[in-house]
Design a protein around this motif. Structure first.
Motif, PDB file in Angstrom:
ATOM      1  N   LYS A 102      -0.353  -6.726  -6.850  1.00 50.25           N
ATOM      2  CA  LYS A 102       0.577  -6.074  -5.934  1.00 50.25           C
ATOM      3  C   LYS A 102       1.128  -7.185  -5.047  1.00 50.25           C
ATOM      4  O   LYS A 102       0.364  -7.833  -4.324  1.00 50.25           O
ATOM      5  CB  LYS A 102      -0.136  -5.000  -5.121  1.00 50.25           C
ATOM      6  CG  LYS A 102       0.813  -4.122  -4.366  1.00 50.25           C
ATOM      7  CD  LYS A 102       0.207  -2.785  -4.056  1.00 50.25           C
ATOM      8  CE  LYS A 102       1.304  -1.884  -3.535  1.00 50.25           C
ATOM      9  NZ  LYS A 102       0.820  -0.591  -3.175  1.00 50.25           N
ATOM     10  N   GLU A 127       4.914 -10.483  -8.700  1.00 45.17           N
ATOM     11  CA  GLU A 127       5.778  -9.340  -8.980  1.00 45.17           C
ATOM     12  C   GLU A 127       5.651  -8.935 -10.443  1.00 45.17           C
ATOM     13  O   GLU A 127       5.444  -9.771 -11.322  1.00 45.17           O
ATOM     14  CB  GLU A 127       7.227  -9.689  -8.620  1.00 45.17           C
ATOM     15  CG  GLU A 127       7.392  -9.898  -7.123  1.00 45.17           C
ATOM     16  CD  GLU A 127       8.717 -10.524  -6.763  1.00 45.17           C
ATOM     17  OE1 GLU A 127       9.342 -11.188  -7.623  1.00 45.17           O
ATOM     18  OE2 GLU A 127       9.120 -10.366  -5.601  1.00 45.17           O
ATOM     19  N   GLU A 128       5.782  -7.653 -10.711  1.00 44.62           N
ATOM     20  CA  GLU A 128       5.564  -7.081 -12.042  1.00 44.62           C
ATOM     21  C   GLU A 128       6.371  -7.774 -13.140  1.00 44.62           C
ATOM     22  O   GLU A 128       5.857  -8.008 -14.232  1.00 44.62           O
ATOM     23  CB  GLU A 128       5.892  -5.582 -12.015  1.00 44.62           C
ATOM     24  CG  GLU A 128       5.596  -4.856 -13.302  1.00 44.62           C
ATOM     25  CD  GLU A 128       4.111  -4.789 -13.643  1.00 44.62           C
ATOM     26  OE1 GLU A 128       3.801  -4.831 -14.846  1.00 44.62           O
ATOM     27  OE2 GLU A 128       3.285  -4.698 -12.727  1.00 44.62           O
ATOM     28  N   GLU A 141      -0.291  -8.504  -1.705  1.00 51.93           N
ATOM     29  CA  GLU A 141      -1.624  -7.925  -1.452  1.00 51.93           C
ATOM     30  C   GLU A 141      -2.729  -8.490  -2.323  1.00 51.93           C
ATOM     31  O   GLU A 141      -3.876  -8.108  -2.179  1.00 51.93           O
ATOM     32  CB  GLU A 141      -1.563  -6.405  -1.631  1.00 51.93           C
ATOM     33  CG  GLU A 141      -0.679  -5.735  -0.605  1.00 51.93           C
ATOM     34  CD  GLU A 141      -0.704  -4.232  -0.725  1.00 51.93           C
ATOM     35  OE1 GLU A 141      -1.682  -3.675  -1.263  1.00 51.93           O
ATOM     36  OE2 GLU A 141       0.275  -3.604  -0.274  1.00 51.93           O
ATOM     37  N   THR A 201      -3.393  -7.792 -13.050  1.00 53.65           N
ATOM     38  CA  THR A 201      -2.720  -6.768 -12.258  1.00 53.65           C
ATOM     39  C   THR A 201      -2.497  -7.366 -10.877  1.00 53.65           C
ATOM     40  O   THR A 201      -3.241  -8.233 -10.433  1.00 53.65           O
ATOM     41  CB  THR A 201      -3.545  -5.470 -12.146  1.00 53.65           C
ATOM     42  OG1 THR A 201      -4.781  -5.756 -11.491  1.00 53.65           O
ATOM     43  CG2 THR A 201      -3.812  -4.867 -13.521  1.00 53.65           C
TER      44      THR A 201
END
Length: 130
Positions: free
Chosen positions: A117, A71-72, A120, A115
């Motif tokens: 997602k 998660e970001e 995913e 990076t």
């Protein structure tokens, strides 16, 4: 052995020859590939792909996986030593792998980032000056 144990595939494009410590670069790639194999949903078949792009003054490498993702809000702290986002029962590990990767890349004059997602997969990028 870990690749065979989980029926994973690890693929790569043509990669450049770079200057640096072979021992450290082996450790870097083992950590990044290992994370791609480890952080998978139950029953998933891991796939990791390594590539490099000429960015002029440096090479930009990427190690992409089809794992669970991050998660970001956790993206920056995952490069800190002993930071774990999961319990030991969920995923084994010491929490130092990505901090070691950061140290190796920075010691060679590069940068590293990730990076992702959630659900995913993730891609870890790092640069190495030519």
């Amino acid at each position: 052995q870990a690749i065979d144990d989980c029926n994973a595939s690890v693929t790569y494009d043509t990669l450049p020859v770079i200057k640096g410590s072979p021992v450290q670069f082996t450790s870097l790639l083992q950590n990044l590939i290992g994370n791609g194999l480890k952080y998978q949903a139950p029953g998933a078949v891991p796939h990791v792909h390594i590539s490099a792009e000429d960015k002029g003054a440096c090479w930009q490498f990427s190690v992409k996986d089809n794992g669970i993702g991050v998660e970001e809000e956790h993206m920056e702290k995952i490069f800190e030593p002993f930071v774990r986002l999961h319990t030991w029962q969920e995923y084994k590990g010491s929490g130092i792998g990505l901090s070691v990767c950061r140290e190796i890349v920075e010691n060679h004059g590069g940068k590293i980032w990730k990076t992702s997602k959630h659900g995913e997969g993730s891609t870890v990028y790092f640069t190495i000056p030519k």
